[in-house]
Scaffold this active site. Structure first.
Site, PDB file in Angstrom:
ATOM      1  N   GLU A  42       0.813  -1.203   0.000  1.00  0.00           N
ATOM      2  CA  GLU A  42       0.000   0.000   0.000  1.00  0.00           C
ATOM      3  C   GLU A  42       0.848   1.255   0.000  1.00  0.00           C
ATOM      4  O   GLU A  42       1.952   1.286   0.531  1.00  0.00           O
ATOM      5  CB  GLU A  42      -0.955  -0.014   1.192  1.00  0.00           C
ATOM      6  N   CYS A  59       3.454   8.312   1.469  1.00  0.00           N
ATOM      7  CA  CYS A  59       4.035   7.296   2.352  1.00  0.00           C
ATOM      8  C   CYS A  59       4.184   6.027   1.518  1.00  0.00           C
ATOM      9  O   CYS A  59       3.199   5.465   1.039  1.00  0.00           O
ATOM     10  CB  CYS A  59       3.070   7.080   3.527  1.00  0.00           C
ATOM     11  N   CYS A 102       7.127  -7.737   6.534  1.00  0.00           N
ATOM     12  CA  CYS A 102       8.323  -7.273   7.242  1.00  0.00           C
ATOM     13  C   CYS A 102       8.900  -8.451   8.011  1.00  0.00           C
ATOM     14  O   CYS A 102       8.151  -9.273   8.538  1.00  0.00           O
ATOM     15  CB  CYS A 102       7.930  -6.155   8.217  1.00  0.00           C
ATOM     16  N   CYS A 161       7.455  -6.105  15.365  1.00  0.00           N
ATOM     17  CA  CYS A 161       7.072  -5.128  16.390  1.00  0.00           C
ATOM     18  C   CYS A 161       5.634  -5.440  16.822  1.00  0.00           C
ATOM     19  O   CYS A 161       4.750  -5.610  15.972  1.00  0.00           O
ATOM     20  CB  CYS A 161       7.189  -3.719  15.840  1.00  0.00           C
ATOM     21  N   CYS A 170       2.519  -3.321  15.622  1.00  0.00           N
ATOM     22  CA  CYS A 170       2.426  -2.976  14.195  1.00  0.00           C
ATOM     23  C   CYS A 170       1.748  -4.092  13.432  1.00  0.00           C
ATOM     24  O   CYS A 170       2.133  -5.261  13.541  1.00  0.00           O
ATOM     25  CB  CYS A 170       3.831  -2.745  13.644  1.00  0.00           C
ATOM     26  N   SER A 222      12.260   6.019   7.629  1.00  0.00           N
ATOM     27  CA  SER A 222      12.008   5.595   9.007  1.00  0.00           C
ATOM     28  C   SER A 222      12.549   4.182   9.219  1.00  0.00           C
ATOM     29  O   SER A 222      12.239   3.267   8.465  1.00  0.00           O
ATOM     30  CB  SER A 222      10.497   5.616   9.288  1.00  0.00           C
ATOM     31  N   SER A 266      12.073   4.667  14.879  1.00  0.00           N
ATOM     32  CA  SER A 266      10.948   4.168  15.678  1.00  0.00           C
ATOM     33  C   SER A 266      11.466   3.874  17.078  1.00  0.00           C
ATOM     34  O   SER A 266      11.905   2.764  17.352  1.00  0.00           O
ATOM     35  CB  SER A 266      10.386   2.899  15.034  1.00  0.00           C
ATOM     36  N   PHE A 267      11.406   4.856  17.942  1.00  0.00           N
ATOM     37  CA  PHE A 267      12.029   4.726  19.247  1.00  0.00           C
ATOM     38  C   PHE A 267      11.091   3.992  20.226  1.00  0.00           C
ATOM     39  O   PHE A 267      11.404   2.935  20.734  1.00  0.00           O
ATOM     40  CB  PHE A 267      12.417   6.117  19.759  1.00  0.00           C
ATOM     41  N   ASN A 323      -2.559   3.563  16.379  1.00  0.00           N
ATOM     42  CA  ASN A 323      -3.668   3.241  15.474  1.00  0.00           C
ATOM     43  C   ASN A 323      -4.065   1.802  15.715  1.00  0.00           C
ATOM     44  O   ASN A 323      -3.287   0.893  15.435  1.00  0.00           O
ATOM     45  CB  ASN A 323      -3.237   3.447  14.017  1.00  0.00           C
ATOM     46  N   CYS A 327      -0.724   4.841   9.885  1.00  0.00           N
ATOM     47  CA  CYS A 327       0.513   4.088  10.146  1.00  0.00           C
ATOM     48  C   CYS A 327       0.225   2.738  10.770  1.00  0.00           C
ATOM     49  O   CYS A 327      -0.537   2.636  11.715  1.00  0.00           O
ATOM     50  CB  CYS A 327       1.372   4.807  11.171  1.00  0.00           C
TER      51      CYS A 327
HETATM   52  N1  SAH Z   1       9.755  -0.251   9.422  1.00  0.00           N
HETATM   53  C1  SAH Z   1       9.986   1.123   9.577  1.00  0.00           C
HETATM   54  C2  SAH Z   1       9.043   1.991   8.783  1.00  0.00           C
HETATM   55  C3  SAH Z   1       7.610   1.606   8.682  1.00  0.00           C
HETATM   56  S1  SAH Z   1       6.563   1.905  10.045  1.00  0.00           S
HETATM   57  C4  SAH Z   1       9.942   1.487  11.042  1.00  0.00           C
HETATM   58  O1  SAH Z   1       9.550   0.663  11.840  1.00  0.00           O
HETATM   59  O2  SAH Z   1      10.340   2.596  11.368  1.00  0.00           O
HETATM   60  C5  SAH Z   1       6.333   3.672  10.157  1.00  0.00           C
HETATM   61  C6  SAH Z   1       6.030   4.146  11.569  1.00  0.00           C
HETATM   62  O3  SAH Z   1       4.713   3.760  12.005  1.00  0.00           O
HETATM   63  C7  SAH Z   1       6.992   3.562  12.595  1.00  0.00           C
HETATM   64  O4  SAH Z   1       7.401   4.525  13.533  1.00  0.00           O
HETATM   65  C8  SAH Z   1       6.140   2.507  13.253  1.00  0.00           C
HETATM   66  O5  SAH Z   1       6.648   2.158  14.490  1.00  0.00           O
HETATM   67  C9  SAH Z   1       4.798   3.188  13.298  1.00  0.00           C
HETATM   68  N2  SAH Z   1       3.670   2.277  13.532  1.00  0.00           N
HETATM   69  C10 SAH Z   1       3.558   0.987  13.187  1.00  0.00           C
HETATM   70  N3  SAH Z   1       2.364   0.494  13.591  1.00  0.00           N
HETATM   71  C11 SAH Z   1       1.701   1.501  14.166  1.00  0.00           C
HETATM   72  C12 SAH Z   1       0.409   1.611  14.768  1.00  0.00           C
HETATM   73  N4  SAH Z   1      -0.436   0.592  14.798  1.00  0.00           N
HETATM   74  N5  SAH Z   1       0.067   2.807  15.283  1.00  0.00           N
HETATM   75  C13 SAH Z   1       0.894   3.867  15.216  1.00  0.00           C
HETATM   76  N6  SAH Z   1       2.117   3.818  14.657  1.00  0.00           N
HETATM   77  C14 SAH Z   1       2.528   2.641  14.148  1.00  0.00           C
HETATM   78 FE1  SF4 Z   2       8.384  -3.779  10.475  1.00  0.00          FE
HETATM   79 FE2  SF4 Z   2       8.426  -1.129  11.056  1.00  0.00          FE
HETATM   80 FE3  SF4 Z   2       6.232  -2.619  11.533  1.00  0.00          FE
HETATM   81 FE4  SF4 Z   2       8.405  -2.957  13.020  1.00  0.00          FE
HETATM   82  S1  SF4 Z   2       7.138  -1.074  12.896  1.00  0.00           S
HETATM   83  S2  SF4 Z   2       7.130  -4.601  12.143  1.00  0.00           S
HETATM   84  S3  SF4 Z   2      10.010  -2.648  11.520  1.00  0.00           S
HETATM   85  S4  SF4 Z   2       7.103  -2.182   9.530  1.00  0.00           S
END
Ligand code: SAH
Ligand code: SF4
Length: 393
Positions: free
Chosen positions: A115, A128, A135, A139, A142, A227, A249-250, A326, A369
């Site tokens: 997407e 985006c 992936c 995480c 996510c 990111s 992504s801290f 989200n 996101c």
């Molecule tokens: N893999 C990379 C980039 C893709 S995710 C990364 O992890 O940085 C882009 C951003 O969205 C990241 O900061 C991720 O942690 C955040 N993200 C993922 N799932 C989310 C959710 N359900 N709600 C809010 N942010 C989320």
């Molecule tokens: Fe992959 Fe980024 Fe999602 Fe973590 S937050 S599972 S690195 S897409």
């Protein structure tokens, strides 16, 4: 054409040249395009000029048909058509949110889907884009993390997402007209879609180099943000070989919590990550590193977390971006309350950091996101809309 174009990606990436098909020019670096044109019969002394001409047709004017390349002689156009294609990923569906956000479901070679989301704002329009199908990382907050990795995207599929959005926005400028960045509908790109861009480094780099090339799409490197979840060994390379802005992504302020939220932390912990960021060659006050911090109720959203976060990043030119979680069906977390998010933001603000709270966009079309792809997998099932938007400030 006999020889294949060099492939620099790992095994998960499809070769640029499919066994029996013509070579796709989209995604080739200038050097690779030059080599390909020579292999197809372009005289070597003309190859640089021809590359420039073809490049401009594809990336500046958005042309997809060799016959429209009117500054090339007819026989040469025929030679190009015989050997090459100008292929973009296919848009399978397009949803437009009530807030103007557009979500594209994009099909790439092999039938996989990713997407791409376009987010219009007053002074910019951000696309985006995705770098992988699924992936490898997991995480826990996510949705993409619950999907297994299918494959890396090629450079052509990465820059192709920008091109298909430009098609949809009708933004291929008239020849000779190059609008200022702030007048562009698509002015910024964030690598925040599906996948970990630093685990697909070469394709991401090549795709972004093409997007930045001044003779084509010509996006400024400062309008591209990559990111990463924290692939420490690739961070310095990002500055050197791509030169874009960096977001991290801290999401947690202790290793114990970060190990759970962002499991790559077990490999490179907070201290290792911060060390890599402290020496990020491009970081400066005008090019700060964005610390993304997803707000999860009772997990990482306490006042103590906010104070620890400030201590940890001291000395790094930084912005903190608070992301209200989200929610997605089956997610093991809840979004922090608006009051909690505001209190957290306030502590950060008082420490001297701008602390924007990312307004969820396109929630009605599941474009926020971490939600990408979920709707397409559940396409025809009814689901309740997610929670209310948090504070706008
Ligand atoms: N893999 C990379 C980039 C893709 S995710 C990364 O992890 O940085 C882009 C951003 O969205 C990241 O900061 C991720 O942690 C955040 N993200 C993922 N799932 C989310 C959710 N359900 N709600 C809010 N942010 C989320
Ligand atoms: Fe992959 Fe980024 Fe999602 Fe973590 S937050 S599972 S690195 S897409």
């Amino acid at each position: 054409m006999t020889a294949t174009t060099p492939i620099t990606q790992d095994v998960l990436t499809l070769p640029r040249k499919l066994p029996d098909g013509p070579t796709n020019l989209v995604g080739l670096t200038r050097e690779a395009m030059r080599t390909a044109l020579i292999e197809a019969g372009t005289p070597e002394r003309q190859a640089k000029m021809r590359t420039g001409q073809v490049w401009q047709w594809i990336y500046q004017k958005g042309v997809r048909d060799f016959d429209a390349m009117t500054n090339l002689a007819k026989p040469y156009r025929a030679l190009l058509a015989e050997n090459f294609a100008i292929d973009l990923p296919e848009v399978v569906s397009r949803h437009v949110s009530t807030d103007g956000t557009r979500k594209y479901l994009v099909r790439i070679a092999g039938g996989h889907e990713v997407e791409t989301v376009y987010i219009p704002e007053e002074s910019r329009g951000t696309l985006c884009i995705s770098s992988q199908v699924g992936c490898t990382l997991t995480c826990s907050f996510c949705h993409t993390g619950t999907q297994r990795l299918v494959r890396n995207l090629t450079a052509g599929e990465i820059v192709g997402q920008i091109m298909l959005a430009r098609d949809d926005l009708g933004e291929w400028p008239e020849p000779g007209r190059n609008p200022k960045d702030e007048q562009r509908l698509l002015s910024n790109v964030v690598l925040m879609g599906m996948g970990e861009p630093l685990y697909n480094f070469e394709s991401v780099r090549d795709g972004m180099k093409i997007a930045m090339d001044p003779e084509g799409i010509s996006l400024s490197r400062r309008r591209i943000t990559l990111s990463t979840s924290g692939v420490v060994p690739e961070i310095a390379r990002t500055a050197e070989e791509i030169g874009c802005l960096l977001a991290v992504s801290f999401h947690a302020t202790t290793d114990e919590v970060r190990d759970k939220l962002v499991p790559i932390n077990k490999r490179w912990n907070i201290a290792a990550l911060l060390e890599a960021l402290r020496s990020y060659p491009k970081a400066s006050n005008s090019e700060r590193i964005t610390f993304e911090y997803v707000m999860l109720k009772d997990v990482n959203d306490s006042d103590a977390d906010a104070h620890r976060l400030i201590e940890l990043i001291r000395g790094i030119p930084a912005k903190i971006n608070l992301i209200p979680f989200n929610e997605w069906p089956g997610a093991p977390y809840e979004r922090s309350s608006n009051n909690r998010i505001r209190a957290f933001a306030d502590i950060i603000y008082k420490a001297g950091y701008a602390s924007p709270i990312r307004t969820p966009r396109g929630e009605d079309i599941m474009a926020a996101c971490g939600q990408l792809k979920s709707e397409s997998q559940k396409e025809r099932r009814v689901r309740k809309p997610v929670g209310a938007a948090p504070a706008p400030d």
